[in-house]
Write an enzyme that holds these catalytic residues in place. Structure first.
Site, PDB file in Angstrom:
ATOM      1  CD  GLU A   1      -2.824   3.867  -8.912  1.00 50.19           C
ATOM      2  OE1 GLU A   1      -1.911   3.051  -8.703  1.00 50.19           O
ATOM      3  OE2 GLU A   1      -3.413   3.970 -10.018  1.00 50.19           O
TER       4      GLU A   1
ATOM      5  CE  LYS B   1      -2.548  -2.288  -0.962  1.00 53.06           C
ATOM      6  NZ  LYS B   1      -3.516  -2.327  -2.071  1.00 53.06           N
TER       7      LYS B   1
ATOM      8  CG  ASP C   1      -3.842   0.232  -6.365  1.00 52.10           C
ATOM      9  OD1 ASP C   1      -3.242   0.362  -5.284  1.00 52.10           O
ATOM     10  OD2 ASP C   1      -3.344   0.518  -7.460  1.00 52.10           O
TER      11      ASP C   1
END
Length: 589
Positions: free
Chosen positions: A311, A244, A307
């Site tokens: 971002e 992470k 994810d």
């Protein structure tokens, strides 16, 4: 954010109860988050920014919005069995989840976890490649394992020099051609860029040995395959370990933790396909070897959704949009450029992030004066739903495959084709704000975390809570929610941004993250400027239910539990830290 950097070979083109807000209700004055252009002392302006209790009305762009509430569908069960490591049950916001704690004392278990593996091939040398390869090599060497960690690169790649400098050489069999490395490895860690994976997966699969294991640090490839109705070959296992944080954080904390039984970046793991029963222990061994303080379970599909979405949200894209919008607002209303930069970028990446990392979001609010809390509430109330608006759209673009397709197509535009020129990503660090940032950082005292500016804090925390709410409503586990929306932000990316600026990270993160930031940051900038800040200026009443829900949200208890599992040291990033990704430091890859 664990997506790897661009490939080391060229890509080829394949043939809510609703309570409305009353904009006419007047209330005690609070700060609008800007300074008077006519004030020599830079005294904050005050204006009516909302009542203490919103009442039903119409005519507001924020009216008739669902109040954020913690009612969510239960996340899927993510239990797992391991014969090597100790599984631990934790409770996060009323949900039982299972983790494996890390630590250097567990390295002695790596030979058992990697049983049957003689060579680990690390494919690619970008963001994740250097960090993971070195961490794996060092962890295995510590227990005198004879497992070889070998780097695979395209012939002629300029990254060979980088790999040799890190101690991988052709002479000792730890550096070689990409396809020879894939063919000779029992565990293949595919850490090339997402777009390159999409264009080269068939060749990778064809070179893998039967019963070998494909390791991913991002679920992007699954999303790409799903979009075409495909899946992985059935004669290999498919696992993922997804730190992470970006590669430089993975390596830096591992090195910092060598003397204190480990420190690193938390990781999720997934077993998508297990042909011989080894996959779970191999994945957990991989994570432990990387130095993960704790490892939690997910699925490959849930990982890529959270994810790629993260971002574009608080990890990079949204925070970029937030600071651009607020810096412009503060300077337009009389604040000096240097102070405006400190009250935006320095505040978010410094003291706000450090406070959230060690004490949680509530500590940011509780540390403010009474006037500061009013400023925070005005900013939070005005920003929450505009941020959620863009985040909701972004998540659905990722889940539908649209954002994945966009990344693949963008990667192909990096090269000349069809008679059109190449369009690689350009830098974004030459505009006024980032030049001011260079000046501010040059004069910054060592250890200075910047000011805790209440209005900025309100916007940033609203963004964080909106992202948490989207992931929660979409059924993600609290481990994944907190790591993707909180820990990765404040413990991995923001410390690097504090050292070198937000623009530097937008220019030096993974390809997928950089593409996403450039696409979505302007959307957050626009909606905050056009809706949130206008709502504040128009004295739109504060949504008291929204503030109450923030103060009582169960996520705070879950964050407190995760904080107990955080690295035992804070990441150290000196201003001159060289963490530019290799392919950006030199031409070619």
């Amino acid at each position: 954010m664990a997506a790897a950097a661009p490939t080391s070979f060229s890509s080829t083109t394949p043939t809510f109860s609703s309570k409305a807000l009353n904009p006419s209700t007047k209330a005690p004055a609070v700060s609008l988050g800007f300074l008077s252009s006519s004030s020599a002392s830079l005294k904050p302006l005050r204006a009516a920014a909302g009542s203490r209790a919103a009442s039903p009305a119409s005519g507001s762009s924020l009216a008739a919005r669902m109040v954020s509430a913690p009612a969510i569908k239960p996340p899927m069960s993510l239990d797992f069995d391991t014969s090597v490591f100790t599984k631990e049950k934790i409770n996060l916001a009323g949900h039982d989840e299972y983790i494996v704690r890390g630590g250097r004392n567990l390295f002695k278990l790596l030979p058992d976890a990697f049983k049957g593996i003689k060579q680990i091939g690390v494919i690619g040398w970008g963001s994740q490649g250097p960090a993971q390869a070195q961490n794996l090599r060092d962890s295995l060497a510590e227990v005198k394992s004879d497992i070889v960690v070998k780097i695979g690169l395209r012939k002629g790649s300029s990254s060979f020099a980088e790999a040799r400098a890190a101690g991988f050489t052709e002479e000792n069999g730890t550096l070689g051609d990409i396809w020879e490395t894939v063919s000779g490895s029992d565990l293949v860690l595919l850490l090339i860029s997402d777009a390159a994976q999409a264009d080269n997966y068939e060749k990778v699969f064809s070179h893998m040995k039967p019963n070998s294991i494909l390791g991913l640090s991002h679920g992007f490839l699954l999303g790409h395959l799903q979009s075409m109705g495909l899946d992985f070959p059935k004669n290999i296992s498919v696992i993922a370990v997804c730190p992470k944080g970006m590669g430089p954080s993975v390596r830096r904390l591992y090195v910092q933790g060598k003397e204190i039984n480990g420190a690193g970046i938390n990781s999720s793991f997934a077993v998508h396909q297990d042909v011989d029963g080894r996959a779970t222990d191999v994945a957990l061994g991989w994570s432990v070897a990387l130095g993960s303080p704790f490892t939690f379970a997910t699925t490959l599909e849930q990982e890529y959704k959270s994810d790629i979405f993260g971002e574009r949200g608080i990890l990079l894209g949204a925070v970029h949009g937030v600071v651009e919008s607020l810096f412009r607002r503060y300077t337009d209303n009389g604040m000096s450029e240097d102070l405006a930069y400190k009250n935006t970028v320095e505040s978010i990446t410094g003291i706000i992030s450090r406070t959230i990392s060690t004490k949680g979001m509530l500590a940011v609010y509780n540390s403010l004066s009474e006037d500061g809390k009013k400023d925070f509430e005005a900013a939070y109330s005005a920003s929450f739903y505009p941020c959620m608006d863009i985040l909701y759209e972004c998540y659905e673009d990722v889940a539908s495959g649209s954002e994945i397709r966009s990344v693949v197509l963008a990667g192909r535009r990096f090269y000349e084709k069809e008679g059109l020129p190449a369009f690689p990503m350009g830098k974004i660090d030459q505009t006024r704000m980032w030049k001011v940032g260079e000046r501010v950082r040059a004069a910054r005292p060592a250890g200075d975390l910047g000011p805790l500016y209440p209005f900025t804090a309100g916007v940033f925390v609203a963004l964080m809570m909106a992202q948490i709410e989207i992931l929660r409503k979409k059924g993600h586990s609290y481990s994944e929610i907190i790591n993707e929306s909180v820990i990765e932000s404040v413990d991995s990316l923001n410390p690097f941004m504090h050292a070198r600026g937000v623009s530097f990270m937008v220019d030096n993160c993974s390809t997928t993250a950089r593409l996403g930031s450039r696409k979505w940051a302007p959307r957050f900038d626009y909606i905050l400027t056009q809706q949130a800040l206008v709502a504040v200026d128009n004295a739109t009443p504060i949504n008291r239910d929204l503030i109450s829900n923030f103060l009582s949200d169960p996520v705070h208890g879950a964050i407190e539990m995760c904080a107990q599992l955080r690295p035992t040291v804070d990441i150290s990033v000196p201003p001159d830290a060289d963490f530019v990704r290799p392919e950006l430091r030199q031409s070619g890859n």
